[in-house]
Design a protein around this motif. Structure first.
Motif, PDB file in Angstrom:
ATOM      1  N   ASP A 830       0.826  -1.215   0.000  1.00 55.08           N
ATOM      2  CA  ASP A 830       0.000   0.000   0.000  1.00 55.08           C
ATOM      3  C   ASP A 830       0.857   1.260   0.000  1.00 55.08           C
ATOM      4  N   THR A 831       1.685   1.406  -1.038  1.00 54.65           N
ATOM      5  CA  THR A 831       2.432   2.641  -1.247  1.00 54.65           C
ATOM      6  C   THR A 831       2.112   3.158  -2.645  1.00 54.65           C
ATOM      7  N   TRP A 832       2.169   4.466  -2.822  1.00 52.10           N
ATOM      8  CA  TRP A 832       1.845   5.029  -4.133  1.00 52.10           C
ATOM      9  C   TRP A 832       2.844   4.583  -5.200  1.00 52.10           C
ATOM     10  N   ARG A 833       4.106   4.445  -4.852  1.00 55.54           N
ATOM     11  CA  ARG A 833       5.102   4.025  -5.840  1.00 55.54           C
ATOM     12  C   ARG A 833       4.813   2.615  -6.315  1.00 55.54           C
ATOM     13  N   ASP A 834       4.328   1.749  -5.429  1.00 58.03           N
ATOM     14  CA  ASP A 834       3.947   0.398  -5.860  1.00 58.03           C
ATOM     15  C   ASP A 834       2.811   0.449  -6.873  1.00 58.03           C
ATOM     16  N   VAL A 835       1.811   1.272  -6.604  1.00 61.19           N
ATOM     17  CA  VAL A 835       0.678   1.386  -7.532  1.00 61.19           C
ATOM     18  C   VAL A 835       1.156   1.930  -8.874  1.00 61.19           C
ATOM     19  N   ALA A 836       1.930   3.019  -8.845  1.00 62.10           N
ATOM     20  CA  ALA A 836       2.360   3.674 -10.080  1.00 62.10           C
ATOM     21  C   ALA A 836       3.261   2.795 -10.928  1.00 62.10           C
ATOM     22  N   SER A 837       4.012   1.908 -10.273  1.00 62.42           N
ATOM     23  CA  SER A 837       4.952   1.070 -11.023  1.00 62.42           C
ATOM     24  C   SER A 837       4.256  -0.004 -11.854  1.00 62.42           C
ATOM     25  N   HIS A 838       2.937  -0.165 -11.719  1.00 62.14           N
ATOM     26  CA  HIS A 838       2.205  -1.177 -12.482  1.00 62.14           C
ATOM     27  C   HIS A 838       1.821  -0.713 -13.888  1.00 62.14           C
ATOM     28  N   PHE A 839       1.899   0.577 -14.169  1.00 61.78           N
ATOM     29  CA  PHE A 839       1.375   1.064 -15.439  1.00 61.78           C
ATOM     30  C   PHE A 839       2.160   0.554 -16.645  1.00 61.78           C
ATOM     31  N   LEU A 864      -1.794  -8.702 -11.384  1.00 63.27           N
ATOM     32  CA  LEU A 864      -1.126  -7.533 -10.805  1.00 63.27           C
ATOM     33  C   LEU A 864      -0.969  -7.627  -9.292  1.00 63.27           C
ATOM     34  N   ASP A 865      -1.232  -8.775  -8.715  1.00 61.01           N
ATOM     35  CA  ASP A 865      -1.106  -9.053  -7.278  1.00 61.01           C
ATOM     36  C   ASP A 865      -2.368  -8.621  -6.533  1.00 61.01           C
ATOM     37  N   MET A 866      -2.355  -8.917  -5.251  1.00 60.38           N
ATOM     38  CA  MET A 866      -3.521  -8.663  -4.408  1.00 60.38           C
ATOM     39  C   MET A 866      -3.791  -7.173  -4.234  1.00 60.38           C
ATOM     40  N   LEU A 867      -5.004  -6.877  -3.791  1.00 60.52           N
ATOM     41  CA  LEU A 867      -5.403  -5.498  -3.507  1.00 60.52           C
ATOM     42  C   LEU A 867      -5.194  -5.230  -2.021  1.00 60.52           C
ATOM     43  N   PRO A 868      -4.117  -4.496  -1.658  1.00 60.60           N
ATOM     44  CA  PRO A 868      -3.810  -4.270  -0.235  1.00 60.60           C
ATOM     45  C   PRO A 868      -4.640  -3.116   0.332  1.00 60.60           C
ATOM     46  N   LEU A 869      -5.913  -3.332   0.467  1.00 64.08           N
ATOM     47  CA  LEU A 869      -6.839  -2.293   0.916  1.00 64.08           C
ATOM     48  C   LEU A 869      -7.440  -2.697   2.258  1.00 64.08           C
ATOM     49  N   GLY A 870      -8.017  -1.742   2.954  1.00 70.78           N
ATOM     50  CA  GLY A 870      -8.672  -2.043   4.221  1.00 70.78           C
ATOM     51  C   GLY A 870      -7.705  -2.171   5.372  1.00 70.78           C
ATOM     52  N   TRP A 871      -7.866  -3.219   6.167  1.00 69.96           N
ATOM     53  CA  TRP A 871      -7.104  -3.440   7.405  1.00 69.96           C
ATOM     54  C   TRP A 871      -6.005  -4.453   7.131  1.00 69.96           C
ATOM     55  N   LEU A 872      -4.713  -4.077   7.378  1.00 71.26           N
ATOM     56  CA  LEU A 872      -3.577  -4.845   6.887  1.00 71.26           C
ATOM     57  C   LEU A 872      -2.566  -5.165   7.977  1.00 71.26           C
ATOM     58  N   THR A 873      -1.597  -6.012   7.604  1.00 73.89           N
ATOM     59  CA  THR A 873      -0.406  -6.243   8.417  1.00 73.89           C
ATOM     60  C   THR A 873       0.785  -5.644   7.662  1.00 73.89           C
ATOM     61  N   ASP A 874       2.006  -6.040   8.044  1.00 75.48           N
ATOM     62  CA  ASP A 874       3.211  -5.549   7.372  1.00 75.48           C
ATOM     63  C   ASP A 874       3.930  -6.707   6.687  1.00 75.48           C
ATOM     64  N   THR A 894      -7.566   4.579  -7.987  1.00 72.24           N
ATOM     65  CA  THR A 894      -6.650   4.377  -9.114  1.00 72.24           C
ATOM     66  C   THR A 894      -6.253   2.914  -9.229  1.00 72.24           C
ATOM     67  N   GLN A 895      -5.906   2.314  -8.096  1.00 71.60           N
ATOM     68  CA  GLN A 895      -5.488   0.911  -8.122  1.00 71.60           C
ATOM     69  C   GLN A 895      -6.625   0.005  -8.620  1.00 71.60           C
ATOM     70  N   MET A 896      -7.817   0.169  -8.073  1.00 74.26           N
ATOM     71  CA  MET A 896      -8.934  -0.673  -8.454  1.00 74.26           C
ATOM     72  C   MET A 896      -9.327  -0.447  -9.916  1.00 74.26           C
TER      73      MET A 896
END
Length: 1194
Positions: A830-839, A864-874, A894-896
């Protein structure tokens, strides 16, 4: 008509001839309450089958051919209706002129309406499908379940009622024992339901002759081979007591009859000449005198030896009382059936209706039918041999059977195949979520034959799946007890579907009619269906609407192919196995435990999550629930992701669930109990597995299981062990203490992998995520062999690969046909750089036509891997969910949106037990799910412009879609050795005894940088290193950043985070690790020994990836166009696209100026007509999603 009126003359004669016994009035039969004359016929084949409370199996399997599914109607003929409508056509010349004119007007009106209807049908048949066809798959609108699917039509229920009660005021008409005419004894032959009919007939015959009935013996059948006594199935006390006022019944042969064997063997004590469907009078005239003479007689054979319409109505009423009231199963059978029915109604967590399906497709039934079925050439040859052996007289030389099979299918006398049943039910409007209980023997063809039905209706269960082994064990000693459970669960169902003839189905339908038609029963007209299945030009819409016309039926999403055409296509493939329903025909959806629990999830937590998913996400297509990695690791101090010695393995070195975290796995059950519970919720169960074999198993040197023999694997006189197959130098790069590759070239290595996946299938696994075999960790040999094993399994298992670090389309093409999903990025968090790197990577795979390409038994999808949304761990944590997602709401959108436009599998990763409404609405957004599943022509659209403003708002900058490149940095990557981008390496001497390997290919960058060079050194084996096959590494190189250092280039990264994927390569102390071994080829490629991939050097565009603007487009199945804008900039940006550019990208979409209206999904704003362009100010890191509906200019 009163129940007492029929057959008065027969009753008088019956009274005169049956001795001192004077039968009372009225026993029950099913009747229509309107006046229908009593029918009497000596042949049961000449009557309406619905008039009989008991229906024999000796009738034709489809004795109602030519009629539709629901046939409970009166006897009034069509001619009588027609003459009543048109009296001037009668021969009666006294019909008035006025009446004739009225009737003529009505006739003209009917003809006019019919003409309009015909015109509308013809028009619809000539209209293109509303569905979009993709291969054999029709993508159609969803169907909303109609209440009528579960309700019986009112016309069939209002006028039917049972009337089986005695009409004598409750007084017994059974004579004293000394006045009985004698004793009769019968063998009830066949299966449970054939025996039931025989018992009913025996009581009726005893009544007719005023005889005493000895409790029938249930004779062992050559097919059932079941030794069962009457008292093992039925409540004897209730049976005798209930009928005490009708017939005298005794438990055993009277004591005064000393030679009991004579009753079974002596011709003098047996009546053998009773014709089938004999009338009551036959027994009075021919059997009764012998009973009076001998005092005790056996009647055999006794299958179907009493008619229906040729006996007094009170006898049929008695049969009703026997069948529906006296024959009561034992309390333990009734209780177990009630429990199974209750479980069926509560599978979704609430009270739901369920369907019971009686599937008649056992090998014996298929063979006996002599019908032709969809099969490979080998299967058809095998069936021909079986028929020749079992029925040699009918088989002869087999030359006449093809025409016979065609004729029988046209007449509707062939059993319905599971795939045909699935098509019929979907055409009637039953949705995919329908809960179905299957009553069936072993289906011929196994799971392959059941696959179409199970894929169209995944919530398909049997009693073995509803109940535990312990619960059913007490019923297994009698096959008839298990049949009784099926009978009762089917009887209690909301809808019962029969697929072929047989006493079981006919008795169920008869009982449901007797109970007043409160529950729906379906008997398909197989003759009519055969015409539809054999019509290659009939579309789905025509089939569904014309043949069924259920209330409110719309077109349905269905993998559709005419059955006969499928037969021909399978034969053309030369016997290759073909399944009617594809694996992963659409991008899979589900939930994975990793993002919320890492490796620590427990059985309790997992099942809680599954229950929530079944209620909240399953209705939106999220059907898989997956346990991610290390489910076998004990959660104790010292255990972490890459620890050694904390795993639970069986004696064969296979991973099994930690019994502390997964208590239901105790006793060798593995995940079978968890899978059963997941399936009961309507979900599919998945697990994560690692590459090869565990280091712990290799250190323990466990034996290898040979599943074909059930013993340790032996080859060449040697018992093979884990140390013989594990390749230590090919340990998983990011879990080096955990797992290593196995030698797939050895029989023992293949045997080990086979034992793993066969065990997963036994557990009930539906989905396997195979890790550390793809991307930088590529192991094509293991992927290929596992794919072959999964093809051979009876259970369909979806095959997914992970991780996707450094994946390119060229690399993926080598494995995409072997799997159903494959990751194309590293781990996404759940980082913006992770999302942006998928384009960039999504663009590359869409332009390579990899989305929805051919896969394992179906299709494959870049993931594109799992959707790390909601309540998470590390990442790598030993803790469960404890924090919120770090992405803001715009970034989550954007991710969805990108995942949906790219048609990636949607696997939610957050803790569903704490699923907030905002996240729920995002991942279940209907427009996004529609795009993800059913859109086409999905691609990145580069022809956009953007406008940004300074904080003061007085400076505007316009530029073409992507931002300017920043300084490019050379980084090491991996790709397929077949990729032209892998060619560019060469060796050159730099100093004495020193040589470099350099990448000298022109990178095309604006800012020239020095070549990427590394020092080479021959790899050397140290004394403390253990190499499985030293010879294969001879001549391989170590590559160093500096010739004086002891650190070597390590190809596979320790971390798999997507945004940190590209780098100059990692360096670690030099050792004999396959990840550090390289080979330079004369063609200019540099191959890594761990993955078999080739090194390449590319430009680091990470900075440009995380800024700028992007756009994607797609077309919908109804002709709509989807346009998505993505603002990757740190400021709000206006993004625009010209309609003319969109029209060039989608030439078939009618994107003409002034012809399209468009709305934006996230804001809900209706923009009206799109004249020349579409434009919107998009929030920082946010998306805009437009839906354009365009009108053709034609």
């Amino acid at each position: 008509m009163d129940c007492d009126e029929p057959l008065q003359q027969s009753k008088k004669r019956f009274t005169q001839n049956s001795g001192s016994h004077s039968p009372k009035r009225a026993m029950a039969e099913l009747r229509h309450s309107s006046s229908i004359g009593a029918r009497s016929s000596s042949s049961p084949m000449k009557r309406d089958e619905d008039s009989s409370p008991l229906i024999s199996d000796t009738q034709s399997d489809d004795d109602a051919r030519g009629r539709h599914v629901h046939k409970d109607r009166g006897d009034r003929s069509f001619c009588s209706y027609f003459h009543s409508l048109c009296p001037f056509l009668n021969e009666d010349v006294r019909v008035s002129t006025q009446s004739s004119r009225i009737s003529l007007f009505l006739l003209v009106f009917v003809v006019l309406v019919a003409s309009i209807s015909i015109f509308s049908v013809v028009r619809r048949l000539n209209t293109p499908y509303l569905c979009r066809k993709d291969g054999i798959v029709l993508h159609c609108p969803q169907v909303k379940e109609s209440p009528s699917l579960w309700e019986n039509p009112l016309s069939a229920t209002t006028s039917w009622k049972p009337c089986a009660e005695r009409r004598d005021g409750g007084l017994s008409d059974v004579p004293p024992e000394n006045e009985t005419n004698g004793y009769i004894f019968i063998h009830a032959e066949g299966g449970l339901n054939q025996q039931r009919i025989a018992i009913c007939n025996a009581v009726a015959v005893a009544k007719i002759m005023n005889a005493t009935l000895i409790l029938p013996v249930l004779k062992q059948d050559q097919i059932w081979k079941d030794k069962t006594n009457f008292e093992d199935i039925f409540d004897v006390d209730h049976f005798i007591d209930y009928l005490k006022d009708d017939v005298r019944i005794v438990r055993d042969i009277p004591e005064w009859f000393t030679d009991k064997t004579e009753l079974f063997t002596s011709i003098r004590r047996t009546v053998k000449n009773i014709p089938k469907y004999a009338p009551a009078q036959f027994y009075i005239d021919n059997v009764l005198p012998r009973v009076k003479e001998k005092k005790i007689m056996a009647l055999k054979p006794f299958v179907d030896r009493l008619g229906y319409d040729n006996v007094p109505s009170e006898i049929n009423r008695l049969r009703c009382r026997v069948n529906y009231h006296a024959l009561k199963f034992l309390p333990e059978i009734e209780q177990m059936a009630d429990l199974l029915a209750a479980r069926m109604r509560n599978r979704t967590g609430g009270s739901n209706p369920y369907m019971a399906l009686h599937l008649r497709f056992e090998k014996g039934m298929v063979g006996l039918s002599f019908c032709d079925f969809v099969a490979t050439r080998e299967e058809k040859a095998s069936m021909a041999e079986y028929r020749k052996k079992e029925w040699p007289r009918r088989y002869k030389n087999g030359s006449h059977l093809w025409q016979l099979a065609l004729q029988k299918r046209k007449e509707g006398r062939c059993p319905l195949e599971p795939g045909e049943v699935a098509v019929i039910l979907r055409a009637m409007g039953y949705p995919k979520e329908t809960q179905i209980y299957v009553a069936s023997g072993q289906v011929y063809g196994g799971q392959n034959r059941m696959a179409p039905l199970r894929n169209m209706f995944p919530n398909l269960v049997t009693k073995q799946e509803l109940a535990t082994k312990e619960e059913l064990d007490k019923f297994r000693k009698h096959v008839t007890s298990l049949a009784a459970l099926d009978f009762l669960v089917c009887l209690k169902s909301d809808v019962f579907v029969m697929t072929h003839g047989g006493n079981f189905a006919k008795l169920i339908i008869g009982a449901r009619r007797y109970m007043g038609h409160r529950q729906k029963s379906i008997k398909p007209d197989k003759g009519l269906m055969s015409k539809s299945f054999g019509d290659p030009y009939m579309g789905w819409a025509t089939f569904a609407e014309d043949k069924f016309k259920p209330e409110g039926l719309e077109q349905i999403c269905l993998e559709w192919r005419p059955m006969r055409r499928l037969t021909l296509e399978m034969e053309e493939l030369g016997g290759e196995k073909v399944q009617a329903v594809e694996h992963a025909s659409l991008p899979p959806r589900g939930w994975n435990s990793y993002d919320s629990f890492c490796w620590t999830v427990s059985e309790e937590e997992f099942l809680q999550s599954a229950e929530t998913i079944s209620k909240k996400l399953l209705p939106h297509g999220y059907e898989y629930v997956v346990v991610d990695y290390l489910w076998y690791r004990r959660k104790v101090p010292g255990a972490y992701v890459d620890s050694l010695g904390f795993d639970v393995i069986d004696k064969w070195g296979r991973m099994i669930p930690d019994p502390v975290r997964w208590p239901s796995s105790k006793g060798g059950k593995g995940f079978s109990e968890v899978a059963k519970k997941v399936h009961s919720m309507g979900l599919k169960f998945g697990i994560h597995v690692m590459r090869g074999i565990s280091t712990q198993a290799v250190n323990a040197n466990t034996p290898i299981l040979d599943t074909t023999k059930g013993i340790a694997y032996e080859e060449g006189g040697k018992k093979w062990t884990a140390k013989d197959i594990g390749i230590k130098e090919r340990a998983c790069a990011w879990m080096s203490h955990g797992f290593m590759s196995v030698n797939t070239k050895s029989g023992a290595g293949r045997a080990f992998l086979r034992s793993l996946y066969e065990q997963y299938a036994e557990w009930g696994v539906d989905f396997v995520k195979h890790d550390c075999v793809f991307g930088d960790d590529l192991d094509v040999n293991e992927i290929s062999f596992v794919s072959e094993v999964l093809k051979e399994l009876d259970r369909p298992i979806l095959y997914s690969l992970s991780p996707g670090t450094s994946v390119t389309p060229a690399m993926a093409k080598a494995v995409s046909g072997l799997v159903n999903m494959y990751r194309i990025t590293g781990d996404d968090w759940d980082t913006w750089r992770d999302v942006a790197s998928h384009f960039d990577v999504t663009r590359d795979f869409s332009t390579s036509n990899m989305v929805g390409a051919k896969g394992l038994l179906g299709k494959s999808w870049p993931d594109l891997d799992m959707l790390p949304l909601g309540w998470l761990t590390d990442p790598g944590s030993n803790n469960g969910p404890h924090r919120k997602c770090n992405l803001n709401f715009y970034e989550q959108r954007t991710q969805m949106t990108l995942w949906s436009m790219a048609k990636s599998p949607l696997m939610y990763g957050g803790d569903v037990r704490n699923l907030d409404e905002a996240t729920l609405s995002l991942i279940t957004n209907p427009t996004l799910l529609e795009i993800n599943q059913f859109s086409s022509n999905n691609m990145e659209f580069p022809y956009i412009t953007s406008t940004t403003s300074s904080k003061e708002g007085d400076t505007n900058t316009k530029r073409k879609c992507l931002s300017d490149k920043t300084l490019e940095v050379q980084v090491l990557g991996l790709t397929s050795c077949a990729d032209t981008k892998a060619v560019g390496w060469s060796a050159e001497a730099v100093e004495q005894d020193s040589e470099q390997i350099c990448w000298k290919l022109n990178l095309g960058n604006k800012h020239q940088t020095p070549p990427f060079c590394l020092y080479k050194r021959e790899s050397r084996l140290t004394s403390d290193e253990d190499i499985t096959d030293e010879q294969q590494y001879q001549g391989k190189l170590h590559l160093l950043a500096n010739h004086r250092t002891g650190f070597c280039l390590h190809a596979s990264p320790k971390r798999k985070i997507t945004s940190k994927e590209y780098k100059r390569g990692s360096f670690s102390p030099c050792k004999r690790d396959a990840n550090q071994m390289w080979e330079l080829h004369q063609n200019g490629t540099l191959t890594n020994s761990y993955s078999g991939l080739c090194a390449t050097v590319k430009s680091d565009e990470a900075k440009s990836n995380s800024a700028g603007v992007r756009s994607w487009i797609a077309t919908g199945r109804k002709g709509e166009v989807y346009v998505a804008f993505f603002n990757l900039n740190p400021v709000k940006t206006v993004i625009s696209a010209k309609m003319s550019d969109l029209a060039k990208a989608l030439p078939g979409a009618n994107l003409n100026d002034g012809s399209c209206k468009y709305k934006e999904v996230w804001s809900g704003k209706d923009y009206g007509i799109a004249n020349h362009s579409i434009s919107m100010a998009v929030e920082t890191h946010g998306p805009a999603l437009f839906v354009l509906n365009c009108v053709s200019s034609l």
